[in-house]
Design an enzyme around this catalytic site. Sequence first.
Site, PDB file in Angstrom:
ATOM      1  N   LYS A 266     -24.348  13.950 -44.219  1.00 38.66           N
ATOM      2  CA  LYS A 266     -25.249  13.669 -43.087  1.00 38.66           C
ATOM      3  C   LYS A 266     -25.890  14.999 -42.717  1.00 38.66           C
ATOM      4  O   LYS A 266     -25.290  15.819 -42.026  1.00 38.66           O
ATOM      5  CB  LYS A 266     -24.439  13.093 -41.920  1.00 38.66           C
ATOM      6  CG  LYS A 266     -25.207  12.217 -40.945  1.00 38.66           C
ATOM      7  CD  LYS A 266     -26.286  12.918 -40.170  1.00 38.66           C
ATOM      8  CE  LYS A 266     -25.766  13.828 -39.086  1.00 38.66           C
ATOM      9  NZ  LYS A 266     -26.882  14.670 -38.536  1.00 38.66           N
TER      10      LYS A 266
ATOM     11  N   GLU B 173     -16.549  24.928 -39.791  1.00 39.09           N
ATOM     12  CA  GLU B 173     -17.176  26.250 -39.798  1.00 39.09           C
ATOM     13  C   GLU B 173     -18.086  26.280 -38.579  1.00 39.09           C
ATOM     14  O   GLU B 173     -19.128  25.632 -38.567  1.00 39.09           O
ATOM     15  CB  GLU B 173     -17.928  26.425 -41.124  1.00 39.09           C
ATOM     16  CG  GLU B 173     -18.103  27.867 -41.489  1.00 39.09           C
ATOM     17  CD  GLU B 173     -19.413  28.397 -40.990  1.00 39.09           C
ATOM     18  OE1 GLU B 173     -19.424  28.902 -39.836  1.00 39.09           O
ATOM     19  OE2 GLU B 173     -20.399  28.298 -41.707  1.00 39.09           O
TER      20      GLU B 173
ATOM     21  N   CYS C 224     -24.587  31.701 -38.123  1.00 39.33           N
ATOM     22  CA  CYS C 224     -23.285  31.575 -37.467  1.00 39.33           C
ATOM     23  C   CYS C 224     -22.601  32.936 -37.360  1.00 39.33           C
ATOM     24  O   CYS C 224     -21.871  33.191 -36.428  1.00 39.33           O
ATOM     25  CB  CYS C 224     -22.413  30.574 -38.200  1.00 39.33           C
ATOM     26  SG  CYS C 224     -22.430  30.806 -39.960  1.00 39.33           S
TER      27      CYS C 224
ATOM     28  N   GLU D  67     -22.622  31.661 -27.751  1.00 47.69           N
ATOM     29  CA  GLU D  67     -23.470  31.783 -28.944  1.00 47.69           C
ATOM     30  C   GLU D  67     -24.905  31.384 -28.571  1.00 47.69           C
ATOM     31  O   GLU D  67     -25.146  30.295 -28.068  1.00 47.69           O
ATOM     32  CB  GLU D  67     -22.944  30.858 -30.043  1.00 47.69           C
ATOM     33  CG  GLU D  67     -23.746  30.976 -31.320  1.00 47.69           C
ATOM     34  CD  GLU D  67     -23.202  30.109 -32.452  1.00 47.69           C
ATOM     35  OE1 GLU D  67     -22.990  28.909 -32.240  1.00 47.69           O
ATOM     36  OE2 GLU D  67     -23.004  30.657 -33.547  1.00 47.69           O
TER      37      GLU D  67
HETATM   38  P1  NAI Z   1     -24.650  20.580 -33.512  1.00 49.77           P
HETATM   39  O1  NAI Z   1     -23.300  21.127 -33.740  1.00 49.77           O
HETATM   40  O2  NAI Z   1     -24.820  19.515 -32.488  1.00 49.77           O
HETATM   41  O3  NAI Z   1     -25.230  19.985 -34.900  1.00 49.77           O
HETATM   42  C1  NAI Z   1     -24.750  20.302 -36.181  1.00 49.77           C
HETATM   43  C2  NAI Z   1     -24.571  19.015 -36.981  1.00 49.77           C
HETATM   44  O4  NAI Z   1     -23.610  18.192 -36.338  1.00 49.77           O
HETATM   45  C3  NAI Z   1     -25.846  18.166 -37.089  1.00 49.77           C
HETATM   46  O5  NAI Z   1     -25.890  17.542 -38.352  1.00 49.77           O
HETATM   47  C4  NAI Z   1     -25.632  17.123 -36.014  1.00 49.77           C
HETATM   48  O6  NAI Z   1     -26.340  15.928 -36.240  1.00 49.77           O
HETATM   49  C5  NAI Z   1     -24.136  16.887 -36.100  1.00 49.77           C
HETATM   50  N1  NAI Z   1     -23.515  16.346 -34.895  1.00 49.77           N
HETATM   51  C6  NAI Z   1     -23.860  16.552 -33.604  1.00 49.77           C
HETATM   52  N2  NAI Z   1     -23.056  15.860 -32.776  1.00 49.77           N
HETATM   53  C7  NAI Z   1     -22.170  15.195 -33.564  1.00 49.77           C
HETATM   54  C8  NAI Z   1     -21.085  14.307 -33.300  1.00 49.77           C
HETATM   55  N3  NAI Z   1     -20.765  13.954 -32.063  1.00 49.77           N
HETATM   56  N4  NAI Z   1     -20.386  13.827 -34.353  1.00 49.77           N
HETATM   57  C9  NAI Z   1     -20.698  14.174 -35.609  1.00 49.77           C
HETATM   58  N5  NAI Z   1     -21.724  14.993 -35.916  1.00 49.77           N
HETATM   59  C10 NAI Z   1     -22.446  15.502 -34.912  1.00 49.77           C
HETATM   60  O7  NAI Z   1     -25.633  21.792 -33.214  1.00 49.77           O
HETATM   61  P2  NAI Z   1     -27.087  21.718 -32.522  1.00 49.77           P
HETATM   62  O8  NAI Z   1     -27.028  20.805 -31.337  1.00 49.77           O
HETATM   63  O9  NAI Z   1     -28.076  21.439 -33.562  1.00 49.77           O
HETATM   64  O10 NAI Z   1     -27.271  23.218 -32.031  1.00 49.77           O
HETATM   65  C11 NAI Z   1     -26.734  23.640 -30.795  1.00 49.77           C
HETATM   66  C12 NAI Z   1     -26.069  24.978 -30.914  1.00 49.77           C
HETATM   67  O11 NAI Z   1     -24.983  24.884 -31.806  1.00 49.77           O
HETATM   68  C13 NAI Z   1     -26.921  26.089 -31.477  1.00 49.77           C
HETATM   69  O12 NAI Z   1     -27.712  26.694 -30.510  1.00 49.77           O
HETATM   70  C14 NAI Z   1     -25.883  27.029 -32.010  1.00 49.77           C
HETATM   71  O13 NAI Z   1     -25.374  27.824 -30.977  1.00 49.77           O
HETATM   72  C15 NAI Z   1     -24.801  26.098 -32.485  1.00 49.77           C
HETATM   73  N6  NAI Z   1     -24.882  25.900 -33.942  1.00 49.77           N
HETATM   74  C16 NAI Z   1     -24.085  26.653 -34.733  1.00 49.77           C
HETATM   75  C17 NAI Z   1     -24.169  26.538 -36.103  1.00 49.77           C
HETATM   76  C18 NAI Z   1     -23.303  27.360 -36.979  1.00 49.77           C
HETATM   77  O14 NAI Z   1     -23.528  27.432 -38.193  1.00 49.77           O
HETATM   78  N7  NAI Z   1     -22.281  27.988 -36.476  1.00 49.77           N
HETATM   79  C19 NAI Z   1     -25.141  25.651 -36.753  1.00 49.77           C
HETATM   80  C20 NAI Z   1     -25.913  24.853 -35.816  1.00 49.77           C
HETATM   81  C21 NAI Z   1     -25.776  25.011 -34.474  1.00 49.77           C
END
Ligand code: NAI
Length: 506
Positions: A200, A275, A309, A406
């Site tokens: 996904k 991660e 990240c 972050e």
């Molecule tokens: P997110 O963690 O919500 O999204 C990442 C993935 O998780 C996407 O594919 C999303 O559709 C999925 N996701 C979201 N909610 C979910 C749930 N309840 N169950 C299963 N999958 C779910 O991150 P978002 O909202 O795009 O970004 C917000 C903040 O998160 C960013 O500003 C950053 O600080 C952090 N982030 C960190 C990342 C990393 O590599 N450490 C990558 C992306 C975001």
Amino acid sequence: MITLANDLSVLGTSSRAYLSERHEHFIDGRFVAGSSGKLIAVVDPTSGQTVGQVPAGEAEDIDRAVAAARRAFESGPWHRMRGGERERLLLKLADLLEANAQEFSEIESVNSGRILPATRAFDVDLSVSYLRYMAGWATKIHGQTLEPTVPYVPGGNFFGMTLREPVGVVGAITPWNVPLGQAIWKIAPALATGCTLVLKPAEQTPLTALRFARLIAEAGIPEGVINVVTGYGETAGAALVAHPGIDKISFTGSTQVGRLIGEIAARSMKHVTLELGGKSPMVVLDDADPEVTIPGTAMGIFANHGQNCCAGSRLFVHEKLFDRIVEGIAEAARSIRLGPALAPDTQMGPLVSSSQQARVMGYIKSGREQGASVVVGGEALPGPGAYVLPTVLADVRPDMRVVCEEIFGPVLTVARFSDLNDVLRRANDTQFGLGASVWTRNLDRAHWFIRNLRAGTVWVNTHGVLDLAVPFGGVKHSGIGHELGEEAIRHHTVLKSAIISLQNVV
Ligand code: NAI
Ligand code: MG
């Protein structure tokens, strides 16, 4: 208003054609429409313009994909396939991606806002290498032979062994910062170990994963082995995490969602690799070489627009070098040319979306309100593109949100120190533990920091360098488990033990 929108007419014919096509889920070897008919707009963040639509997948789509992956895992050609055959398929997939490198890079740049050399290096070329690296592992997965004693069976003759078997059906959820790269970090070890997978991708950046699905079919990977379902996290992602047909969740994203996934996965005893976020420190000692440290730390935070990240977002500099290093980084920040991802002279594109831009600007505002001073940047560019100027914040305190949370944008906080124990304590004073770097020419100090920084990876005189052979993972709230290297094989396999009672032959 400033217009820094991509000129899409520079795209090659194949990527232009792909962008104009209708996109569907990839389930059981076929492209299929979403069950609900609802769509998600895919946006070019340089302009805010829609460049495509993908299905907003729901639980029903996830059910179909998991059923296909389960079937492929338990029966059929994949189930019977040996390591050498999986190796061949992985190599084929790598060749196909390499042959279509320019198209993938262009699609990724349009969708994620990152410049072509960046998408080429990290989404395409590194993925080609990882597929080849993992192809090598497919024939090298092994258990051990053991010599059991079994003291309570006098005269017994036992043989013991362990097998490493594929963990099963993997549910992979990826973020938008390195979209294809992250997908391949999940797909390659699953293929090497004989797992099957439902991916996904992030709702903001689903295009290259769907384009890659065509290569999966072209390479001759059996139906159902790799499936791609697009959709939002709260619907498609959540359905995948809760699904009883999934054996392991491999997630990269925010700590907040990672915690939720960990809790839900635990209820059904799923394996997890999480991660998650970071707030990685970069510590510059008084003996550091400024010529190396200034460009290195500037890259440490500004690479991928800070949407990393392991971005080095908290800088600590010894007071002796503070002014020189901070002014050097500020100068580097000023000199970065912002612009559309496809323009050849652009050095930094927009953030991935206007909502990420709003989020990052919200952090900068909170920093100002809590008393931080802006050394450079601090502004978004007006206009439809999601641009944020590379930013350095000084006069920060450990309790400020810009220091604790972050940001995931091009925002660095800087602070000075004079004592090594003090800076070590401050560097470790965070809920996160993904990366950390120390900048020094002193071997003893470098080793002391490697031992004492609490992070999954410690870099010396560089920051954020990842390699396929070197495991990558976090401690504390930065996650559980590792990707890359041999560890990725370990995390996609489960150990089975066998004990055989042998009769004496003569
Ligand atoms: P997110 O963690 O919500 O999204 C990442 C993935 O998780 C996407 O594919 C999303 O559709 C999925 N996701 C979201 N909610 C979910 C749930 N309840 N169950 C299963 N999958 C779910 O991150 P978002 O909202 O795009 O970004 C917000 C903040 O998160 C960013 O500003 C950053 O600080 C952090 N982030 C960190 C990342 C990393 O590599 N450490 C990558 C992306 C975001
Ligand atoms: Mg989210």
